[in-house]
Design a protein around this motif. Structure first.
Motif, PDB file in Angstrom:
ATOM      1  N   VAL A 341      14.637   3.739  -0.026  1.00  2.00           N
ATOM      2  CA  VAL A 341      14.621   2.997   1.238  1.00  2.00           C
ATOM      3  C   VAL A 341      14.521   1.508   0.918  1.00  2.00           C
ATOM      4  CG1 VAL A 341      13.455   2.685   3.449  1.00  2.00           C
ATOM      5  CG2 VAL A 341      13.465   4.945   2.354  1.00  2.00           C
ATOM      6  N   LEU A 342      15.408   0.710   1.514  1.00  5.17           N
ATOM      7  CA  LEU A 342      15.405  -0.730   1.292  1.00  5.17           C
ATOM      8  C   LEU A 342      14.371  -1.386   2.206  1.00  5.17           C
ATOM      9  CD1 LEU A 342      16.808  -2.985  -0.316  1.00  5.17           C
ATOM     10  CD2 LEU A 342      18.383  -3.261   1.622  1.00  5.17           C
ATOM     11  N   VAL A 343      13.333  -1.949   1.602  1.00  2.00           N
ATOM     12  CA  VAL A 343      12.262  -2.613   2.350  1.00  2.00           C
ATOM     13  C   VAL A 343      12.040  -3.980   1.715  1.00  2.00           C
ATOM     14  CG1 VAL A 343       9.842  -2.551   3.052  1.00  2.00           C
ATOM     15  CG2 VAL A 343      11.151  -0.426   2.936  1.00  2.00           C
ATOM     16  N   ASP A 344      12.245  -5.037   2.525  1.00  2.40           N
ATOM     17  CA  ASP A 344      12.046  -6.419   2.041  1.00  2.40           C
ATOM     18  C   ASP A 344      12.848  -6.683   0.765  1.00  2.40           C
ATOM     19  OD1 ASP A 344      10.287  -6.890   4.137  1.00  2.40           O
ATOM     20  OD2 ASP A 344       8.535  -6.280   2.960  1.00  2.40           O
ATOM     21  N   ASP A 345      14.120  -6.314   0.820  1.00  3.74           N
ATOM     22  CA  ASP A 345      15.067  -6.604  -0.257  1.00  3.74           C
ATOM     23  C   ASP A 345      14.765  -5.867  -1.568  1.00  3.74           C
ATOM     24  OD1 ASP A 345      16.518  -8.320   1.378  1.00  3.74           O
ATOM     25  OD2 ASP A 345      15.227 -10.030   0.869  1.00  3.74           O
ATOM     26  N   ARG A 346      13.972  -4.806  -1.468  1.00  2.00           N
ATOM     27  CA  ARG A 346      13.772  -3.996  -2.675  1.00  2.00           C
ATOM     28  C   ARG A 346      13.673  -2.529  -2.257  1.00  2.00           C
ATOM     29  NH1 ARG A 346       8.449  -2.646  -4.071  1.00  2.00           N
ATOM     30  NH2 ARG A 346       6.872  -3.367  -2.561  1.00  2.00           N
ATOM     31  N   PHE A 347      14.039  -1.665  -3.183  1.00  2.00           N
ATOM     32  CA  PHE A 347      14.053  -0.236  -2.875  1.00  2.00           C
ATOM     33  C   PHE A 347      12.668   0.377  -3.086  1.00  2.00           C
ATOM     34  CE2 PHE A 347      18.624  -0.848  -3.605  1.00  2.00           C
ATOM     35  CZ  PHE A 347      19.117  -0.248  -2.453  1.00  2.00           C
ATOM     36  N   VAL A 348      12.278   1.142  -2.099  1.00  2.82           N
ATOM     37  CA  VAL A 348      11.010   1.874  -2.146  1.00  2.82           C
ATOM     38  C   VAL A 348      11.327   3.362  -2.230  1.00  2.82           C
ATOM     39  CG1 VAL A 348       8.910   2.458  -0.865  1.00  2.82           C
ATOM     40  CG2 VAL A 348       9.780   0.104  -0.845  1.00  2.82           C
ATOM     41  N   GLU A 349      10.579   4.075  -3.068  1.00  2.00           N
ATOM     42  CA  GLU A 349      10.796   5.515  -3.216  1.00  2.00           C
ATOM     43  C   GLU A 349       9.816   6.287  -2.332  1.00  2.00           C
ATOM     44  OE1 GLU A 349      10.597   6.572  -7.326  1.00  2.00           O
ATOM     45  OE2 GLU A 349      11.860   4.881  -7.964  1.00  2.00           O
ATOM     46  N   ILE A 350      10.361   7.152  -1.500  1.00  2.00           N
ATOM     47  CA  ILE A 350       9.558   7.986  -0.586  1.00  2.00           C
ATOM     48  C   ILE A 350       9.799   9.442  -0.939  1.00  2.00           C
ATOM     49  CG2 ILE A 350       9.056   8.572   1.803  1.00  2.00           C
ATOM     50  CD1 ILE A 350       8.458   5.662   1.106  1.00  2.00           C
ATOM     51  N   ALA A 351       8.735  10.154  -1.233  1.00  2.00           N
ATOM     52  CA  ALA A 351       8.869  11.563  -1.660  1.00  2.00           C
ATOM     53  C   ALA A 351       9.560  12.388  -0.603  1.00  2.00           C
ATOM     54  CB  ALA A 351       7.486  12.150  -1.985  1.00  2.00           C
ATOM     55  N   ALA A 352      10.578  13.141  -1.015  1.00  2.00           N
ATOM     56  CA  ALA A 352      11.301  14.020  -0.097  1.00  2.00           C
ATOM     57  C   ALA A 352      10.847  15.473  -0.242  1.00  2.00           C
ATOM     58  CB  ALA A 352      12.798  13.924  -0.366  1.00  2.00           C
ATOM     59  N   PHE A 353       9.688  15.661  -0.871  1.00  2.00           N
ATOM     60  CA  PHE A 353       9.180  17.019  -1.096  1.00  2.00           C
ATOM     61  C   PHE A 353       7.686  17.046  -0.775  1.00  2.00           C
ATOM     62  CE2 PHE A 353       8.616  14.494  -4.860  1.00  2.00           C
ATOM     63  CZ  PHE A 353       7.356  14.836  -5.332  1.00  2.00           C
ATOM     64  N   GLU A 354       7.172  18.241  -0.618  1.00  2.00           N
ATOM     65  CA  GLU A 354       5.745  18.459  -0.390  1.00  2.00           C
ATOM     66  C   GLU A 354       5.241  19.521  -1.360  1.00  2.00           C
ATOM     67  OE1 GLU A 354       4.130  17.821   4.084  1.00  2.00           O
ATOM     68  OE2 GLU A 354       5.526  19.465   3.819  1.00  2.00           O
ATOM     69  N   VAL A 355       4.131  19.228  -2.001  1.00  2.00           N
ATOM     70  CA  VAL A 355       3.477  20.245  -2.832  1.00  2.00           C
ATOM     71  C   VAL A 355       1.999  20.228  -2.487  1.00  2.00           C
ATOM     72  CG1 VAL A 355       5.119  20.274  -4.740  1.00  2.00           C
ATOM     73  CG2 VAL A 355       3.331  18.539  -4.711  1.00  2.00           C
ATOM     74  N   GLY A 356       1.480  21.343  -2.035  1.00  2.00           N
ATOM     75  CA  GLY A 356       0.067  21.416  -1.693  1.00  2.00           C
ATOM     76  C   GLY A 356      -0.774  21.439  -2.939  1.00  2.00           C
ATOM     77  N   GLU A 357      -1.996  20.921  -2.807  1.00  2.00           N
ATOM     78  CA  GLU A 357      -2.904  20.883  -3.962  1.00  2.00           C
ATOM     79  C   GLU A 357      -4.200  21.582  -3.580  1.00  2.00           C
ATOM     80  OE1 GLU A 357      -3.411  16.932  -5.416  1.00  2.00           O
ATOM     81  OE2 GLU A 357      -1.281  16.527  -5.533  1.00  2.00           O
TER      82      GLU A 357
END
Length: 357
Positions: A341-357
């Motif tokens: 995701v482009l936020v403030d001219d830089r790419f941010v990584e957002i997890a597209a998965f869920e793993v319960g702990e």
């Protein structure tokens, strides 16, 4: 001229798209993992909107996913069979691990790496199209380290992942993880109550013999008291009759000895003493019976407290698995999906998965 302009515009758009794609982190080609190391691809479990909501980062409302990046991580899933023969318990457990950090010599904080097991059959064996890949860096590109990590995992499970058996040694009751503490406590309470009742029955049987003996003595003394009182009344009547006869003889001028009357009075006094003795003996017997009842109640209270403590004496006994019963279903590299995701001219990584702990 117009056709040429359209082609030029289309080429410019395609060039801009290519430039944006090239600007994304990672590479289009998947980097290799060491030969002999298994790998799988965890598919996106969240759509971009869900991923944004789950993210701890603040994402602008107009943000959108510009691409999908796969990052490699060590993943393991293990099936463990516990055979607690002493407790007649067999239990199967599945544990999964997602490792983000490897210490020196292949050491891992396995406890902190535990996640909910994955359905391995639903994992992708090939990556999605048009995705990017992060680099495979140490230790993921070192087969020797990965082999050490795999061995460390097996050792950790044997050493630090025991089956916790709920146990009440005194009651000889045991249960595995499928029985919750509340249910196990109820089982212990029920067993302790039966043992308590059995001991109370024996105790009451012992005291019953004592009560029977005292009650027999009490009945005998009460009969004797009734007889003594009747004797006193009879002696009084005889004494009154004797006195009356003496007085009448006196007025008639006949001499009558007083010794007979005195003798009757002595016998009455003796009968009255017998009555007092019987009354005292009855009082002593009733007091002894009352004290015996208190003693019985105290012993029952002690038994109840004893078995209540025994019912509550629950502990968890660790049972290690046999090494032969540790089955590693998967160990290798898992590729984890992240939305870019482009936020403030830089790419941010957002997890597209869920793993319960």
């Amino acid at each position: 001229g117009q056709a040429a302009a359209s082609v030029t515009a289309a080429a410019a758009v395609e060039m801009k798209v290519d430039q944006e794609v090239e600007a994304l982190p990672g590479t289009r080609t998947k980097p290799p993992v060491p030969r002999g190391i298994d790998e799988l691809f965890i598919p996106p479990m969240l759509d971009p909107e869900e991923a944004f909501e789950e993210s701890a980062r603040r994402i602008p409302l107009d943000a959108h996913a510009a691409g999908l990046l796969y990052r490699p991580s060590i993943f393991a899933q293990v099936n463990i069979l516990y055979n607690a023969r002493k407790y007649d318990i067999q239990h199967e457990r599945e544990i999964a691990f997602l490792v983000h950090e490897v210490r020196s010599r292949g050491g891992v904080d396995w406890e902190a790496s535990i996640i909910d097991p994955l359905d391995l059959e639903r994992m992708d064996q090939e990556p999605h199209d048009t995705v990017r890949f992060a680099a495979v860096e140490k230790p993921l590109n070192d087969k020797t380290v990965l082999t050490d990590v795999s061995g460390d995992l097996r050792d950790w499970i044997y050493r630090d992942a025991p089956l916790l058996v709920k146990a009440n040694e005194e009651l000889d009751i045991y249960a595995g993880p499928t029985v919750d503490l509340e249910t196990f406590q109820a089982q212990c309470d029920d067993a302790a109550d039966k043992r308590l009742q059995a001991e109370i029955d024996l105790l009451e049987e012992k005291y019953e013999r004592k009560f029977d003996s005292l009650e027999t003595k009490l009945d005998r003394e009460e009969r004797e008291l009734a007889e003594d009182r009747a004797d006193v009344e009879r002696r009084k009547q005889e004494e009154y009759t004797s006195y009356a006869e003496t007085v009448l003889s006196f007025f008639k001028g006949r001499r009558r000895s007083l010794s007979s009357a005195m003798s009757k009075r002595g016998r009455r006094s003796k009968a009255e003493e017998d009555v007092e003795e019987s009354i005292e003996e009855i009082a002593d017997l009733k007091e002894e019976i009352a004290e015996l009842k208190v003693e019985l109640e105290q012993e029952i209270d002690e038994l109840e407290e004893k078995w209540m403590d025994i019912a509550d004496d629950i502990e968890e006994v660790p049972v290690a698995p046999y090494k032969k019963d540790i089955d590693i279903d998967f160990f290798g590299v898992a590729w984890l999906p992240y939305y870019l995701v482009l936020v403030d001219d830089r790419f941010v990584e957002i997890a597209a998965f869920e793993v319960g702990e």
